[in-house]
Enzyme design. Structure first.
Site, PDB file in Angstrom:
ATOM      1  N   ASP A  12       0.884  -1.163   0.000  1.00  0.00           N
ATOM      2  CA  ASP A  12       0.000   0.000   0.000  1.00  0.00           C
ATOM      3  C   ASP A  12       0.928   1.222   0.000  1.00  0.00           C
ATOM      4  OD1 ASP A  12      -2.337   1.628   0.482  1.00  0.00           O
ATOM      5  OD2 ASP A  12      -1.601   1.814   2.537  1.00  0.00           O
ATOM      6  N   ASP A  14      -0.051   5.120   0.921  1.00  0.00           N
ATOM      7  CA  ASP A  14      -0.259   6.085   2.007  1.00  0.00           C
ATOM      8  C   ASP A  14      -0.256   5.378   3.361  1.00  0.00           C
ATOM      9  OD1 ASP A  14      -0.781   8.416   0.305  1.00  0.00           O
ATOM     10  OD2 ASP A  14      -2.638   7.415  -0.242  1.00  0.00           O
TER      11      ASP A  14
HETATM   12  C1  BG6 Z   1      -5.577   5.957   0.204  1.00  0.00           C
HETATM   13  C2  BG6 Z   1      -5.623   6.745   1.491  1.00  0.00           C
HETATM   14  O1  BG6 Z   1      -4.306   5.435   0.016  1.00  0.00           O
HETATM   15  O2  BG6 Z   1      -5.916   6.790  -0.898  1.00  0.00           O
HETATM   16  C3  BG6 Z   1      -6.989   7.378   1.653  1.00  0.00           C
HETATM   17  O3  BG6 Z   1      -5.377   5.890   2.601  1.00  0.00           O
HETATM   18  C4  BG6 Z   1      -7.310   8.222   0.415  1.00  0.00           C
HETATM   19  O4  BG6 Z   1      -7.009   8.156   2.820  1.00  0.00           O
HETATM   20  C5  BG6 Z   1      -7.206   7.371  -0.832  1.00  0.00           C
HETATM   21  O5  BG6 Z   1      -8.637   8.744   0.521  1.00  0.00           O
HETATM   22  C6  BG6 Z   1      -7.475   8.169  -2.114  1.00  0.00           C
HETATM   23  O6  BG6 Z   1      -6.432   9.086  -2.335  1.00  0.00           O
HETATM   24  P1  BG6 Z   1      -6.412  10.202  -3.448  1.00  0.00           P
HETATM   25  O7  BG6 Z   1      -4.953  10.622  -3.490  1.00  0.00           O
HETATM   26  O8  BG6 Z   1      -6.853   9.583  -4.734  1.00  0.00           O
HETATM   27  O9  BG6 Z   1      -7.327  11.282  -3.015  1.00  0.00           O
HETATM   28 MG    MG Z   2      -2.720   3.119   3.640  1.00  0.00          MG
END
Ligand code: BG6
Ligand code: MG
Length: 215
Positions: A12, A14
């Site tokens: 993963d 984030d």
């Molecule tokens: C995930 C995060 O990796 O990505 C979430 O944990 C986030 O918190 C999701 O909402 C979507 O991210 P993005 O960058 O497309 O807004």
């Molecule tokens: Mg994550």
């Protein structure tokens, strides 16, 4: 889990590779203040691993508010603009979580295939800005998928692109929804941070370097 059968590691992004979590929180907080919505750290925890749109749906549900499709699209756009502005201004290699570079280079040395499996549509931008992009064999992200974690789609796509059977893939996750997605894909789930507290987590990690003890 049989060590010898592991062929690929799917990370993963984030909260596992990089601590963008705080930037997501601050961007949602800004939206919440602008629209007078209740939003706090505990609601924020529920957004871990889920897509941008589903995150907003969770916030609106917490506030018992329904909005039109046009309003939702507008808010999603605003949130992402705040988020991207922060990434442009502040994101650097200093945001990488401890051990990332060491683990990735050791896994490469050991000939494992390495992928990203993230719900984020900003994954490629983040990986490029932190000089990690070239280290991954495959990037499966929020732009490829129809269904967000806990649906296994993002991990299924990663395994397919890597040409590895799901059961030979390990997923590294910090989100409850991510652990569910990994198990729904029939993969081995390693949990870090919040994901250590999930009954379905196969291996609990205190830090990324501990991955090397299990493979
Ligand atoms: C995930 C995060 O990796 O990505 C979430 O944990 C986030 O918190 C999701 O909402 C979507 O991210 P993005 O960058 O497309 O807004
Ligand atoms: Mg994550």
């Amino acid at each position: 889990m049989n060590k010898k059968n592991i062929e690929a590691i799917i990370f993963d992004l984030d909260g596992v590779i990089i601590s963008t979590d705080e930037y997501h929180y601050l961007a949602w907080k800004k939206i919440a203040i602008a629209y007078k919505l209740n939003f706090n750290r505990s609601i924020n925890e529920k957004l871990r691993g889920v897509s941008r749109r589903e995150s907003l749906e969770i916030i609106l549900k917490e506030n018992q508010i329904q909005l039109s499709e046009a309003e939702i699209k507008h808010m999603l756009n605003e949130k992402n603009n705040f988020y991207i502005k922060m990434l442009e201004q502040y994101l650097s290699e200093a945001d990488l979580l401890p051990g990332v570079k060491e683990v990735l280079s050791k896994l490469k040395q050991l000939k494992y295939k390495i992928a990203i499996g993230s719900s984020s549509k900003n994954a490629k931008y983040i990986l490029k800005k932190t000089n990690l992009f070239d280290l991954f064999d495959v990037i499966s992200d929020g732009n490829n998928i129809k269904y967000s974690k806990p649906n296994p789609e993002v991990f299924n796509i990663a395994a397919k692109l890597l040409n590895v059977k799901n059961k030979y893939c390990v997923v590294i996750e910090d989100a409850q929804s991510g652990i569910e997605a990994a198990k729904n894909a029939g993969m081995i789930a390693f949990g870090i941070g919040d994901a250590q507290n999930n009954d379905k987590t196969d291996i609990k990690l205190n830090n990324l370097l501990e991955i090397l003890d299990y493979i």
